[in-house]
Design a protein around this motif. Structure first.
Motif, PDB file in Angstrom:
ATOM      1  N   VAL A  26      11.284  12.553   2.621  1.00 14.20           N
ATOM      2  CA  VAL A  26       9.838  12.402   2.177  1.00 14.20           C
ATOM      3  C   VAL A  26       9.011  13.416   3.374  1.00 14.20           C
ATOM      4  CG1 VAL A  26       7.607  11.329   1.963  1.00 14.20           C
ATOM      5  CG2 VAL A  26       9.635  10.446   0.987  1.00 14.20           C
ATOM      6  N   TYR A  27       8.398  14.458   3.009  1.00 11.82           N
ATOM      7  CA  TYR A  27       7.611  15.290   3.834  1.00 11.82           C
ATOM      8  C   TYR A  27       6.116  14.943   3.610  1.00 11.82           C
ATOM      9  CZ  TYR A  27      12.393  17.289   4.316  1.00 11.82           C
ATOM     10  OH  TYR A  27      13.635  17.446   4.559  1.00 11.82           O
ATOM     11  N   SER A  28       5.361  14.779   4.877  1.00 14.84           N
ATOM     12  CA  SER A  28       4.077  14.798   4.788  1.00 14.84           C
ATOM     13  C   SER A  28       3.300  16.229   4.936  1.00 14.84           C
ATOM     14  CB  SER A  28       3.527  13.786   6.127  1.00 14.84           C
ATOM     15  OG  SER A  28       3.775  14.619   7.141  1.00 14.84           O
ATOM     16  N   ALA A  29       2.201  16.304   4.425  1.00 10.83           N
ATOM     17  CA  ALA A  29       1.369  17.640   4.400  1.00 10.83           C
ATOM     18  C   ALA A  29       1.003  17.852   5.885  1.00 10.83           C
ATOM     19  CB  ALA A  29       0.271  17.590   3.386  1.00 10.83           C
ATOM     20  N   PRO A  30       0.386  17.056   6.727  1.00  8.08           N
ATOM     21  CA  PRO A  30       0.259  17.042   7.971  1.00  8.08           C
ATOM     22  C   PRO A  30       1.285  17.694   9.036  1.00  8.08           C
ATOM     23  CG  PRO A  30      -0.930  15.068   7.265  1.00  8.08           C
ATOM     24  CD  PRO A  30       0.011  15.446   6.346  1.00  8.08           C
ATOM     25  N   ALA A  31       2.355  16.968   8.709  1.00  9.81           N
ATOM     26  CA  ALA A  31       3.641  17.603   9.373  1.00  9.81           C
ATOM     27  C   ALA A  31       3.973  19.108   9.173  1.00  9.81           C
ATOM     28  CB  ALA A  31       4.514  16.534   9.143  1.00  9.81           C
ATOM     29  N   LEU A  32       4.110  19.415   7.757  1.00 15.44           N
ATOM     30  CA  LEU A  32       4.372  20.628   7.599  1.00 15.44           C
ATOM     31  C   LEU A  32       3.495  21.517   7.974  1.00 15.44           C
ATOM     32  CD1 LEU A  32       5.693  19.708   4.009  1.00 15.44           C
ATOM     33  CD2 LEU A  32       7.308  20.603   5.926  1.00 15.44           C
ATOM     34  N   GLY A  33       2.382  21.227   7.910  1.00 20.22           N
ATOM     35  CA  GLY A  33       1.028  21.848   8.264  1.00 20.22           C
ATOM     36  C   GLY A  33       1.207  22.369  10.075  1.00 20.22           C
ATOM     37  N   ASP A  34       1.755  21.452  10.609  1.00 19.61           N
ATOM     38  CA  ASP A  34       1.930  21.728  12.017  1.00 19.61           C
ATOM     39  C   ASP A  34       3.261  22.653  12.150  1.00 19.61           C
ATOM     40  OD1 ASP A  34       0.043  20.156  12.656  1.00 19.61           O
ATOM     41  OD2 ASP A  34       1.066  18.424  13.076  1.00 19.61           O
ATOM     42  N   ARG A  35       4.145  22.519  11.426  1.00 18.28           N
ATOM     43  CA  ARG A  35       5.209  23.479  11.317  1.00 18.28           C
ATOM     44  C   ARG A  35       4.787  24.887  10.987  1.00 18.28           C
ATOM     45  NH1 ARG A  35      10.704  22.773   7.560  1.00 18.28           N
ATOM     46  NH2 ARG A  35      11.599  24.670   7.978  1.00 18.28           N
ATOM     47  N   VAL A  78       9.392  18.709  -6.340  1.00 25.15           N
ATOM     48  CA  VAL A  78       8.977  17.518  -5.389  1.00 25.15           C
ATOM     49  C   VAL A  78       8.112  16.360  -6.337  1.00 25.15           C
ATOM     50  CG1 VAL A  78       8.930  19.028  -3.415  1.00 25.15           C
ATOM     51  CG2 VAL A  78       6.768  18.456  -4.731  1.00 25.15           C
ATOM     52  N   GLU A  79       8.178  15.148  -5.734  1.00 24.29           N
ATOM     53  CA  GLU A  79       7.569  14.244  -6.361  1.00 24.29           C
ATOM     54  C   GLU A  79       6.621  13.720  -5.249  1.00 24.29           C
ATOM     55  OE1 GLU A  79      11.316  12.353  -8.867  1.00 24.29           O
ATOM     56  OE2 GLU A  79      10.789  11.701  -6.824  1.00 24.29           O
ATOM     57  N   VAL A  80       5.363  13.398  -5.798  1.00 18.08           N
ATOM     58  CA  VAL A  80       4.177  12.829  -4.966  1.00 18.08           C
ATOM     59  C   VAL A  80       4.727  11.198  -4.666  1.00 18.08           C
ATOM     60  CG1 VAL A  80       1.929  12.256  -4.888  1.00 18.08           C
ATOM     61  CG2 VAL A  80       2.686  14.308  -6.231  1.00 18.08           C
ATOM     62  N   VAL A  81       4.458  11.017  -3.377  1.00 14.06           N
ATOM     63  CA  VAL A  81       4.765   9.643  -2.759  1.00 14.06           C
ATOM     64  C   VAL A  81       3.328   9.190  -2.348  1.00 14.06           C
ATOM     65  CG1 VAL A  81       5.812   7.957  -1.366  1.00 14.06           C
ATOM     66  CG2 VAL A  81       7.158  10.160  -2.273  1.00 14.06           C
ATOM     67  N   PRO A  82       2.764   8.435  -2.999  1.00 14.81           N
ATOM     68  CA  PRO A  82       1.193   7.837  -2.416  1.00 14.81           C
ATOM     69  C   PRO A  82       1.252   7.574  -1.180  1.00 14.81           C
ATOM     70  CG  PRO A  82       1.755   7.142  -4.699  1.00 14.81           C
ATOM     71  CD  PRO A  82       3.084   7.751  -4.342  1.00 14.81           C
ATOM     72  N   ASN A  83       0.173   7.957  -0.102  1.00 13.73           N
ATOM     73  CA  ASN A  83       0.152   7.729   0.838  1.00 13.73           C
ATOM     74  C   ASN A  83       1.194   8.061   1.968  1.00 13.73           C
ATOM     75  OD1 ASN A  83      -2.419   6.285   0.079  1.00 13.73           O
ATOM     76  ND2 ASN A  83      -1.174   4.508  -0.286  1.00 13.73           N
ATOM     77  N   ARG A  84       2.114   8.747   1.428  1.00 16.12           N
ATOM     78  CA  ARG A  84       3.319   9.097   2.165  1.00 16.12           C
ATOM     79  C   ARG A  84       3.537  10.912   2.451  1.00 16.12           C
ATOM     80  NH1 ARG A  84       8.835   6.332   1.522  1.00 16.12           N
ATOM     81  NH2 ARG A  84       9.106   7.356   3.467  1.00 16.12           N
ATOM     82  N   PHE A 122       5.352  14.037   0.138  1.00 16.18           N
ATOM     83  CA  PHE A 122       6.128  14.567  -1.071  1.00 16.18           C
ATOM     84  C   PHE A 122       7.629  14.185  -1.082  1.00 16.18           C
ATOM     85  CE2 PHE A 122       2.347  16.314  -0.484  1.00 16.18           C
ATOM     86  CZ  PHE A 122       1.486  16.617  -1.830  1.00 16.18           C
ATOM     87  N   ARG A 123       8.418  13.757  -1.772  1.00 14.73           N
ATOM     88  CA  ARG A 123       9.768  13.488  -1.935  1.00 14.73           C
ATOM     89  C   ARG A 123      10.388  14.702  -2.527  1.00 14.73           C
ATOM     90  NH1 ARG A 123      10.147   9.209  -3.878  1.00 14.73           N
ATOM     91  NH2 ARG A 123      10.547   7.715  -2.003  1.00 14.73           N
ATOM     92  N   VAL A 124      11.444  15.516  -1.833  1.00 15.50           N
ATOM     93  CA  VAL A 124      12.295  16.528  -2.465  1.00 15.50           C
ATOM     94  C   VAL A 124      12.938  15.791  -3.605  1.00 15.50           C
ATOM     95  CG1 VAL A 124      13.874  18.340  -2.313  1.00 15.50           C
ATOM     96  CG2 VAL A 124      12.321  17.763  -0.558  1.00 15.50           C
TER      97      VAL A 124
END
Length: 277
Positions: free
Chosen positions: A99-108, A129-135, A137-139
């Motif tokens: 699972v990867y968060s949008a903020p973490a990928l944005g920092d990358r 990917v699949e949406v994981v609520p409040n977490r 996206f899961r590949v």
């Protein structure tokens, strides 16, 4: 009464020249008169072309012309992030099941979370990917069965079209596609999965485009992209599969140019049943 009316007419403010013309938008007036934009506004605020002073219409607020602002293209950022994420998926940098968060990928990527989230939502539509609520996206984890089903659907769509084109398209048109086939071979030889994925889709799009059916192109390209990620094979096996798949592109073009329909049919069917790409 007549003398009073005459005095009122003598003291009344004269009507501005051209009647209501001063209220016509400046740009429209300039276009009609064939003069540069802004010239009419100077006349209204200053003098008539013949030198007669003109008073601005009462209640009118002078406008200031501004240079057009540069257009902000939001989708360009999202598009770049989407391309980068697709490359990371194909290369295996984004691991299936994680699972990867949008903020973490944005920092990358050095951007805010918004374009990353928008790109990830597009990837969710494509099934990567699949949406994981409040977490985040899961590949998606693809099983061999799912990849086989995608290959089967692609074959049902593309094989009949390619065989029909083999009977109708002249050899010169096929020869023009040779650089695209060579691009897949070059990427496969380097083991460059990301560039191979793009070159592979470009080759198939070019072939199917000869059918002149835009809806077919859209559906086939979506299925093709879905079949390319995430990777589940070992790196050494992937390289061998890429090289073999690229060789089939070249062999297929050779058969099409020679108009050998028997070989074309064998290669086209093998291309979908014996390859992950």
């Amino acid at each position: 009464m007549e003398q009073g009316a005459a005095r009122e007419r003598a003291t009344a403010r004269p009507s501005p020249p051209f009647g209501d013309a001063v209220r016509v938008p400046e740009q429209g007036r300039a276009a009609e008169a064939g003069e540069p934009a802004g010239a009419h506004a100077e006349h209204v605020r200053g003098e008539h072309p013949q030198g007669e002073p003109i008073e601005p219409a009462r209640g009118r607020i002078p406008t200031v012309s501004l240079a057009p602002a540069p257009r902000v293209v939001r989708h360009s950022v999202r598009g770049q992030i989407l391309d980068a994420l697709r490359t990371a998926l194909v290369d295996g940098e984004l691991v299936p099941g994680e699972v990867y968060s949008a903020p973490a990928l944005g920092d990358r990527f050095g951007v805010s979370a918004t374009p990353v989230r928008e790109a990830m939502q597009r990837l969710a539509v494509e099934g990567a990917v699949e949406v994981v609520p409040n977490r985040g996206f899961r590949v998606t984890e693809r099983t061999p069965r799912e990849l086989a089903e995608l290959a089967e659907v692609r074959a049902l769509i593309e094989v009949p079209v390619m065989l029909r084109l083999a009977r109708t398209v002249p050899a010169a048109r096929w020869a023009a596609l040779r650089p695209l086939a060579e691009a897949t071979s070059t990427a496969a030889a380097r083991g460059d999965r990301a560039h191979y994925a793009e070159a592979d889709r470009a080759f198939h799009r070019a072939v199917l485009s000869l059918a002149g059916n835009e809806q077919l192109l859209a559906v086939a390209d979506d299925l093709h992209r879905r079949s390319q990620w995430p990777l589940i094979s070992a790196p050494t096996l992937r390289h061998g599969v890429l090289v073999a798949d690229a060789a089939e592109h070249t062999a297929l073009l050779d058969a099409l140019i020679a108009q050998d329909l028997t070989v074309v049919q064998e290669l086209v069917r093998e291309h979908f049943t014996g390859s992950e790409c």
